[in-house]
Design an enzyme around this catalytic site. Sequence first.
Site, PDB file in Angstrom:
ATOM      1  N   HIS A 142       0.849  -1.198   0.000  1.00  0.00           N
ATOM      2  CA  HIS A 142       0.000   0.000   0.000  1.00  0.00           C
ATOM      3  C   HIS A 142       0.878   1.239   0.000  1.00  0.00           C
ATOM      4  O   HIS A 142       1.530   1.567   0.988  1.00  0.00           O
ATOM      5  CB  HIS A 142      -0.922   0.023   1.223  1.00  0.00           C
TER       6      HIS A 142
ATOM      7  N   HIS B 115       1.370   5.410  -2.134  1.00  0.00           N
ATOM      8  CA  HIS B 115       0.852   6.441  -3.037  1.00  0.00           C
ATOM      9  C   HIS B 115       2.042   7.081  -3.742  1.00  0.00           C
ATOM     10  O   HIS B 115       2.583   8.090  -3.300  1.00  0.00           O
ATOM     11  CB  HIS B 115       0.047   7.485  -2.262  1.00  0.00           C
TER      12      HIS B 115
ATOM     13  N   GLN C  32      -9.837   9.028  -5.316  1.00  0.00           N
ATOM     14  CA  GLN C  32      -9.489   9.714  -4.066  1.00  0.00           C
ATOM     15  C   GLN C  32     -10.636  10.562  -3.514  1.00  0.00           C
ATOM     16  O   GLN C  32     -10.856  10.623  -2.305  1.00  0.00           O
ATOM     17  CB  GLN C  32      -8.272  10.604  -4.301  1.00  0.00           C
TER      18      GLN C  32
ATOM     19  N   HIS D 131      -9.378   1.619   0.237  1.00  0.00           N
ATOM     20  CA  HIS D 131      -9.243   2.367   1.473  1.00  0.00           C
ATOM     21  C   HIS D 131     -10.579   2.200   2.198  1.00  0.00           C
ATOM     22  O   HIS D 131     -11.621   2.595   1.676  1.00  0.00           O
ATOM     23  CB  HIS D 131      -9.025   3.848   1.196  1.00  0.00           C
TER      24      HIS D 131
ATOM     25  N   GLU E  23     -10.995   4.363   7.107  1.00  0.00           N
ATOM     26  CA  GLU E  23      -9.842   5.091   7.653  1.00  0.00           C
ATOM     27  C   GLU E  23     -10.372   6.240   8.499  1.00  0.00           C
ATOM     28  O   GLU E  23     -10.373   7.392   8.108  1.00  0.00           O
ATOM     29  CB  GLU E  23      -8.935   5.598   6.532  1.00  0.00           C
TER      30      GLU E  23
ATOM     31  N   ASP F  85       2.388   3.314   2.884  1.00  0.00           N
ATOM     32  CA  ASP F  85       1.396   4.344   2.568  1.00  0.00           C
ATOM     33  C   ASP F  85       1.993   5.598   1.952  1.00  0.00           C
ATOM     34  O   ASP F  85       1.661   5.945   0.825  1.00  0.00           O
ATOM     35  CB  ASP F  85       0.587   4.695   3.819  1.00  0.00           C
TER      36      ASP F  85
END
Length: 427
Positions: free
Chosen positions: A58, A60, A153, A211, A214, A310
Site C-alpha cells: 500500500h 501512493h 481519491q 481504502h 480510515e 502508505d
Amino acid sequence: MNFDLLIKNACLQDGRRNIDVACSNGTILAVRPNIEESASVTIDAQGQLLSPPFVDPHFHMDSTLSLGQPRMNISGTLLEGIALWGELKPKQSVDDIIKRAIHYCDLAVAMGIGAIRSHVDVCDDELKSVTAMLEVRRLVAPYLDLQLVAFPQDGLLRDPNAHANLIRALDMGVDVIGGIPHFERTTQDGTSSIKILCELAANRGLRVDMHCDESDDPHSRHVETLASETLRLGLQGRVAGSHLTSMHSMDNYYVSKLLPLLAEAELHAIPNPLINIMLQGRHDSYPKRRGQTRVPELKAAGVNVGFGSDCMMDPWYSMGRADMLDVASMGLHVGQLSSRADMAWCFDAVSYNSAAIMGLQGYGIVEGGQANMVLLQATDPIEAIRLKATRLMVFRQAKLIAQTPASHTKLELPGRPSLIDPAKPLL
C-alpha cells in the site's frame, strides 16, 4: 553444474542456518546445505539473513516526495492532506510525477523493496497520475514489480467524473480496482460504491483494494459490506481492505461478529502503521487511541495481514525513508506484538503476507522461485527489525542491483574494542 550465483552460509527467514542458495537464469535451483558445485559468482553470507525482497502492499507513488508543494500541511491531519493534494493535482505535470516516482523507486530498491502496490488518483480528468504511473511501471519493470490501483481519491460517487475516469484508467492498463467508501457523502453512498466496484472487478477478473474505514468513527463499518460483496461475487482471496482503522474504536461484541466474516471472505487486511499512528486519534484528548487496526485479533482469526508504508514526504506524511523494516517495527510496537513468534511474524507482514496480497508468483527463497533476494546485516528476522538492518546486497533475477557497506562504528576508547558491529551486541 556451473550456477550463475551461489550464496553460501546464509540464515533463512524460517530459522534454517548454514544454507546455500544456488541460482541460474534468474531462478533459484537449489536451497540446501553444502552445495559443492561451482558458480560464476560465489558469495559467503557469513551467517547473515537472506530474505526474499520486501513487499509494500500500500503506497501512493503519484504524490510521494511532493512535500511542501504547493504548501505544507500545517495541521498535519488527514483531511488537510486530502485538501492539499487537491491543490497540487492541477499544478503538477506528468513529468513531475514521473521524476518523483522514479527517484522513490531508486530509494525503494536500495532498501530491498522488490514489489509495490501503488494507489493512483483517478479524480483528475486529464488522468495525469495514471499516465505517469503507467510509464513508471514500464521503466522500472526490469527491477521492480509495480502494481497500480485505480483510486477515486475524492469518492467514486462524490466526484461526478470519478466512475468514468476509473473505467478509463482500467482500460489504459491499471491493474487493481480501488475505492474509498468512508469518504462518500453518506453511508448509503459508501455501500453503493463498494457494490459498483466489486461488480466491476468480478466482470473484469481484477483484484480489489479499498481504502476502508480510515476513521476513528466506530460506526464506519464499510469493511462488513466489502466482505459481504466479496462472498456474494466469489472474489475470495482477491480483495483487500486497507487501513481499517475504525476497528480500533468498535465495541468488542461487534468485532466478534466481524472477524469471522472477514476470514470467511478471505479478505486481506493492510494496516499502514506509520501513517495510522500519525493521523488517527486527532480528535482525542486523553486517553488517546493508538490508531492502528486490531492486528493481533485479525491475525488470530486467520486473516492475512500485510503492513504497508502508505506515504513518504507528501501532503500526509513528512517522514519516511522507503524502509519496510521501519514499517514492521512500528506495527510491532503499536500492536504490542511482543512475543518472539509475533515479532518474527512482523517480518512476514512485510514479505510473504504482502506478496500474497499482491498475488506475486515465484516469490520466496524456494527451489523454482525467482532469484530475487536481500542479504541483511542481521542473523534473524527479529534482529533485522530491531536494527533496521543494513541491506548489504539486493539481487534481482540473481543479479546484484544494489549494495550497501556493512554498518560498523570505530571506537577510540582505551581498553575497549576498536570496532563495534550493531548486529553483535555481545562480544
